[in-house]
Design an enzyme around this catalytic site. Structure first.
Site, PDB file in Angstrom:
ATOM      1  N   GLU A  46       0.808  -1.220   0.000  1.00 41.03           N
ATOM      2  CA  GLU A  46       0.000   0.000   0.000  1.00 41.03           C
ATOM      3  C   GLU A  46       0.840   1.268   0.000  1.00 41.03           C
ATOM      4  OE1 GLU A  46       0.210  -2.350   2.370  1.00 41.03           O
ATOM      5  OE2 GLU A  46       0.261  -1.512   4.384  1.00 41.03           O
ATOM      6  N   GLU A  94      -3.888  -4.259   9.223  1.00 46.13           N
ATOM      7  CA  GLU A  94      -4.390  -5.258   8.267  1.00 46.13           C
ATOM      8  C   GLU A  94      -5.819  -5.716   8.526  1.00 46.13           C
ATOM      9  OE1 GLU A  94      -3.076  -5.663   5.588  1.00 46.13           O
ATOM     10  OE2 GLU A  94      -1.063  -4.909   5.918  1.00 46.13           O
ATOM     11  N   HIS A 153      -6.110   0.678   2.554  1.00 49.74           N
ATOM     12  CA  HIS A 153      -4.971   1.064   3.395  1.00 49.74           C
ATOM     13  C   HIS A 153      -4.751   2.584   3.393  1.00 49.74           C
ATOM     14  CE1 HIS A 153      -3.040  -2.371   5.165  1.00 49.74           C
ATOM     15  NE2 HIS A 153      -2.937  -3.026   4.030  1.00 49.74           N
ATOM     16  N   ASP A 196       8.391  -9.751  10.448  1.00 46.11           N
ATOM     17  CA  ASP A 196       7.828 -10.449   9.300  1.00 46.11           C
ATOM     18  C   ASP A 196       7.135 -11.746   9.738  1.00 46.11           C
ATOM     19  OD1 ASP A 196       7.530 -10.491   6.432  1.00 46.11           O
ATOM     20  OD2 ASP A 196       8.866 -12.224   6.443  1.00 46.11           O
ATOM     21  N   HIS A 227      -8.292  -3.788  -1.293  1.00 43.80           N
ATOM     22  CA  HIS A 227      -7.497  -3.900  -0.061  1.00 43.80           C
ATOM     23  C   HIS A 227      -6.438  -2.798   0.010  1.00 43.80           C
ATOM     24  CE1 HIS A 227      -5.576  -6.158   3.287  1.00 43.80           C
ATOM     25  NE2 HIS A 227      -4.484  -5.600   2.795  1.00 43.80           N
ATOM     26  N   GLU A 228      -5.640  -2.681  -1.029  1.00 42.23           N
ATOM     27  CA  GLU A 228      -4.546  -1.705  -0.986  1.00 42.23           C
ATOM     28  C   GLU A 228      -5.100  -0.279  -0.917  1.00 42.23           C
ATOM     29  OE1 GLU A 228      -1.928  -3.075  -0.228  1.00 42.23           O
ATOM     30  OE2 GLU A 228      -2.391  -5.095  -0.938  1.00 42.23           O
ATOM     31  N   TYR A 285      -4.857 -10.251   9.462  1.00 43.83           N
ATOM     32  CA  TYR A 285      -5.785  -9.830   8.416  1.00 43.83           C
ATOM     33  C   TYR A 285      -7.209 -10.312   8.718  1.00 43.83           C
ATOM     34  CZ  TYR A 285      -1.661  -8.910   5.488  1.00 43.83           C
ATOM     35  OH  TYR A 285      -0.485  -8.423   4.987  1.00 43.83           O
TER      36      TYR A 285
HETATM   37 ZN   LIG Z   1      -2.688  -5.073   3.694  1.00 47.90          ZN
END
Ligand SMILES: [Zn+2]
Length: 640
Positions: free
Chosen positions: A301, A348, A329, A405, A325-326, A413
């Site tokens: 994003e 998320e 953001h 990460d 989705h992006e 999400y």
């Molecule tokens: Zn995302």
């Protein structure tokens, strides 16, 4: 809840001692730093101390060298130093620091601290001695060829095949591998950049962008809204631009551009729908950049310019939820930002919820519920795999000491999305939407934590009884999936489930009524098949529906996973081609994971990986290295 990195205080002390020593040589008048300067910041993944000195603006001047695979030049950081601190600490990883100067041109003493054993992903703190009244600090530096954020692609790895390509991926803590900065989502800065690239290539950033090639290969960018470092982004390649609407468009390699523009045509309607839901889009333009297939994520994003995988170009617009989705953001994440990566779900989960609402606004409730049902299936599988008691199935994570990460799986999400659905259902959509629109407005360009969000919910939305009934703490701080989850229902999926069962009971593949199936019905069908199918039954499906030859990456990934589980060899050449061409981790990890389940599969996978690996981004390489037990420099194992 602030968490600290074990051993970090001691390490910073020794770095400070070094830096002070250096500073003392250059500036004998500099007094030692006060003891409270050693406070640990709230972000366990940053060495920076923004509570003392805060970077408010970044000016980059970088030259892109494709032969050397380096960026080199200068980062000029404007700082806000209200208490007159004498040190600025930046995050770096693998940077070659040539010199540091202050705004008046004088050299500044600096020291690179040590890595923390076992946490090399944090890189090394760059401690700079500053005058209390210093406003600007210039860092002259270069990246190294292996910088983790940067993916340098040979021409052969691009669609056009003739020019090289570079793109960055800064989230979560990779910005420090290409820019010395306070690499924490809690620190926002505006930025500008001058980027010099070879003739014939176009540079774009998460900023105001050109839409055509600039003479001399010199590109200038401006980002007037403050953003955290993980949203710094740059791409350089043979790019074209196609408008999609008055304030949106798509960049891609010329060979990909027509398909990309067709696939993403609904983007302007998505922006309209998003604004109707939760208030104005605050970033000027919304453009997309469709990258070469090695991009490790579905999308990133980056403000004003979403980076997207070409695997969403299915030819039927069935995978554009990724754009929703992006785009979402731009409110959740980019506007209201998780204060550190332990609360990644605030970025998320909100975005995934918002994505569903955009999809519903454009394509109807039934369609959106189908997507939510697929996602819930994946979430349940993830939690089952991790274990319902596993700490990482909580929304609020404890990632201190680990690479953030590791926290980036379905839970943030989808459990996040279903928590917000549960809130919506509890108070009704009208109250919920008003609350959420106000939330994005009130906390715009600020950070958020789980605790602050729950406080805000209690203050602004929920009665004590409602809060009790929903079980806020259970959702956010406890593992597993609460049983008051509002599960989606889909009649179309119920029909697919019945057809799948009929086929499993011995029905003929040719009798499956697939003519009107979308990608999503196919995914429901394939993901619901057992791993234990004999290869002959897969052959029957393949013959009827040519699944091995599918051009839809989602269907391919689901099909190949079944093929590996069943040992259906005719799919392997196409699987091999897929693994070498596509670098999207979401597809790679389950496929390599399934292959690694048997010795023969693992040997075959290692042979493919040896050839595919140079084409993957570091983010994907890290994950697959672990799945296959790959160690750098041990390339001969595949033949062993
Ligand atoms: Zn995302």
């Amino acid at each position: 809840m602030p968490a600290s990195v074990p051993g970090r205080a001691a390490s910073i002390l020794s770095i400070l001692a070094l830096a002070l020593l250096a500073a003392a040589c250059a500036r004998p008048e500099a007094p030692p730093a006060p003891a409270e300067a050693i406070a640990i910041a709230d972000d366990p993944h940053s060495f920076a101390r923004p509570e003392e000195v805060r970077v408010t603006h970044l000016a980059l001047d970088l030259t892109v060298d494709f032969e050397a695979r380096t960026l080199s030049g200068r980062a000029s950081l404007t700082v806000d130093n209200p208490a007159g601190a004498r040190e600025l600490v930046l995050d770096t990883r693998g940077l070659e620091i040539a010199a540091v100067t202050l705004g008046d041109g004088s050299a500044a003493a600096f020291a690179l601290g040590d890595e923390i054993a076992g946490q090399e992903f944090l890189g090394r703190p760059l401690t700079i001695a500053i005058e209390p009244d210093a406003e600007v600090v210039h860092v002259d530096y270069a990246t190294r060829p292996g910088a983790a954020a940067l993916q340098w692609l040979d021409p052969a790895q691009t669609a056009g095949g003739e020019r090289p390509f570079l793109y960055t991926q800064s989230q979560p803590i990779l910005a420090r591998t290409w820019v010395p900065c306070q690499d924490s989502p809690g620190v926002r800065m505006t930025y500008e950049a001058t980027v010099r690239v070879p003739e014939g290539l176009i540079a774009v950033m998460s900023a105001e962008n050109p839409t055509a090639e600039q003479a001399g290969g010199v590109y200038r960018f401006s980002m007037p809204q403050p953003v955290p470092s993980y949203l710094l982004a740059l791409a350089v390649g043979d790019l074209g631009f196609e408008p999609l609407g008055a304030a949106s468009g798509v960049y891609a390699e010329p060979a990909t551009l027509p398909a990309a523009a067709w696939e993403l045509a609904d983007t302007p309607q998505m922006i309209d729908a998003a604004e109707r839901l939760y208030g104005p889009y605050r970033w000027g333009r919304y453009d997309l950049l469709v990258l070469p297939p090695s991009f490790p994520f579905g999308g990133m994003e980056n403000p004003r310019l979403t980076f997207a995988t070409p695997t969403i170009l299915a030819g039927d617009r069935s995978l554009v939820a990724l754009v929703a989705h992006e785009l979402a953001h731009s409110w959740s994440g980019n506007l209201v930002t998780n204060a550190n990566w332990n609360d990644f779900w605030l970025n998320e989960g909100f975005t995934t919820y918002f994505e569903g609402r955009i999809m519903e606004a454009l394509y109807g409730e039934e369609y959106a519920e189908m997507l939510a049902a697929l996602a819930l299936g994946e979430l349940r599988a993830t939690i089952e795999e991790m274990g319902a008691d596993a700490p990482d199935t909580r929304l609020h994570l404890d990632l201190a000491g680990r690479d953030p990460d590791e926290g980036m799986n379905d839970v943030a999400y989808e459990k996040g999305r279903f928590f917000l659905r549960t809130l919506e259902r509890a108070v009704g959509r009208e109250r919920w939407d008003a609350f959420l629109a106000d939330y994005f407005d009130r906390f715009a360009f600020q950070t958020m934590t789980s605790a602050a969000f729950l406080d805000h919910l209690r203050r602004e939305l929920l009665t004590p009884e409602e809060a009790e009934r929903i079980g806020l703490e259970r959702w956010v701080y406890e593992p597993g999936l609460p049983d008051n989850l509002v599960a989606p229902t889909s009649e179309r999926f119920a029909a697919v489930d019945a057809e799948r069962q009929a086929w499993l009971d011995g029905g003929a593949a040719a009798e499956l009524p697939t003519a009107a199936w979308t990608t999503h019905e196919w995914l429901r069908f394939l993901r619901g098949l057992p791993d234990s199918l004999p290869p002959a039954r897969l052959a029957e499906l393949d013959q009827a529906f040519r699944l091995t030859a599918s051009g839809n990456a989602e269907i391919q990934a689901a099909w190949f996973r079944l093929a590996v589980a069943a040992g259906y060899r005719p799919a392997y050449p196409a699987l091999e081609e897929f693994l070498i061409r596509v670098g999207r981790r979401k597809f790679l990890a389950p496929l390599y994971g399934a292959l690694a389940a048997t010795p023969e599969g693992k040997a075959w996978a290692l042979g493919v990986y040896e050839r595919a690996r140079p084409g993957y981004h570091a983010v994907s390489r890290g994950t697959i290295d672990e799945i296959l037990g790959w160690e750098e420099g041990a390339e001969t194992r595949a033949s062993a």
